[in-house]
Motif scaffolding. Structure first.
Motif, short mmCIF file in Angstrom:
data_model
loop_
_atom_site.label_atom_id
_atom_site.label_comp_id
_atom_site.label_asym_id
_atom_site.label_seq_id
_atom_site.Cartn_x
_atom_site.Cartn_y
_atom_site.Cartn_z
N THR A 6 6.26 -0.02 1.31
CA THR A 6 4.88 0.40 1.54
C THR A 6 4.25 -0.56 2.53
N ARG A 7 3.02 -0.27 2.91
CA ARG A 7 2.32 -1.16 3.84
C ARG A 7 2.05 -2.51 3.21
N GLU A 97 -8.40 2.23 -2.57
CA GLU A 97 -7.86 2.35 -1.22
C GLU A 97 -6.35 2.12 -1.21
N ARG A 101 -3.21 4.77 -0.11
CA ARG A 101 -2.12 4.41 0.81
C ARG A 101 -0.77 4.56 0.14
N ASP A 102 -0.67 4.08 -1.09
CA ASP A 102 0.60 4.16 -1.81
C ASP A 102 1.04 5.60 -2.00
N HIS A 105 3.00 6.96 0.78
CA HIS A 105 4.38 6.46 0.82
C HIS A 105 5.25 7.17 -0.21
#
Length: 246
Positions: A6-7, A97, A101-102, A105
């Motif tokens: 992930t990021r 947030e 994002r997760d 992914h």
């Protein structure tokens, strides 16, 4: 167990799928606060037995790999209140947030897997995971066909980032099984969630399970209720059978 980049790091996750090696509809299963452990794996295995490829991420991966705290085989928070206290630092690593994002992914991983069919996925979540399911349906509407939440916590609060505020973006069909003995999801919040979904025109069904406690699906906890759990399975499998292409 698999690893998903992930990021913000690498999420450890459990993957369950039918044994034929072929592609099956994808399901993203969000954990409760106690995290990725044998009972949640058994729930994923049951869904896999029904013909789905199921991903169960450790959403607290920023804090560490699962289990993020030491857990007894049987969890009774009344007798072991330190478990809840110890989970606090892990829970605080997951912001709304970060959850959005997760989710991208996790959905990307499922879409790329040869073990999944093309098309939108199903999502189900428990306790805090119900809020993650709702948030995923609202922020990735083109990728989610069905989403469910059971004994959800804080789904429709006064917070400016409450999950119910995403109702206007949701295109999936939703189902919620609420516990009627649940301080984290009182009647006024259930009503607020229902109002937001109805006004947004979201296809949904919301039921209050009489006599059920928060956590009723979790057989390794003191909150477990067998009848409510089987009712949850019937509702969840009905939703996925109708909405996920095979």
């Amino acid at each position: 167990m698999i690893q998903i980049p992930t990021r913000d790091g690498t999420a450890d996750a459990y993957l369950a799928h039918p044994g034929d090696g072929g592609p099956h509809p994808a399901v993203l299963l969000y954990m409760d606060a106690f995290g990725l452990r044998p009972h949640l794996k058994s729930m994923a295995d049951r869904l896999a037995g029904e013909g789905y490829t199921v991903l169960v991420p450790n959403v607290f991966y920023r804090f560490g790999p699962a289990p993020v705290v030491e857990l007894p085989e049987f969890i009774d928070p009344a007798e072991r209140p330190e478990i809840i206290r110890n989970l606090g630092p892990a829970a605080r690593t997951l912001t709304p947030e970060g959850a959005v994002r997760d989710a991208a992914h996790y959905l990307d991983w499922l879409a790329a897997s040869p073990l999944t069919t093309d098309g939108p996925v199903g999502v189900t979540g428990y306790c805090m995971g119900a809020g993650l399911a709702l948030r995923t349906a609202g922020t990735h509407p083109e990728r989610v066909a069905a989403a469910a939440g059971f004994h959800g916590a804080y789904l429709a609060t006064d917070a400016p980032d409450s999950p119910h505020l995403l109702a206007g973006h949701i295109t999936a069909e939703l189902y919620f099984g609420h516990a009627d003995r649940d301080a984290t999801n009182p009647a006024d919040q259930i009503a607020r969630l229902e109002k937001s979904l109805t006004e947004a025109g979201v296809e949904h069904r919301s039921e209050v399970y009489e006599g059920a406690h928060h956590g009723f699906t979790q057989a390794d906890t003191a909150m477990y209720g067998s009848r409510a759990t089987e009712r949850h399975w019937a509702a969840l499998l009905d939703l996925f059978a109708r909405r996920l292409s095979r």
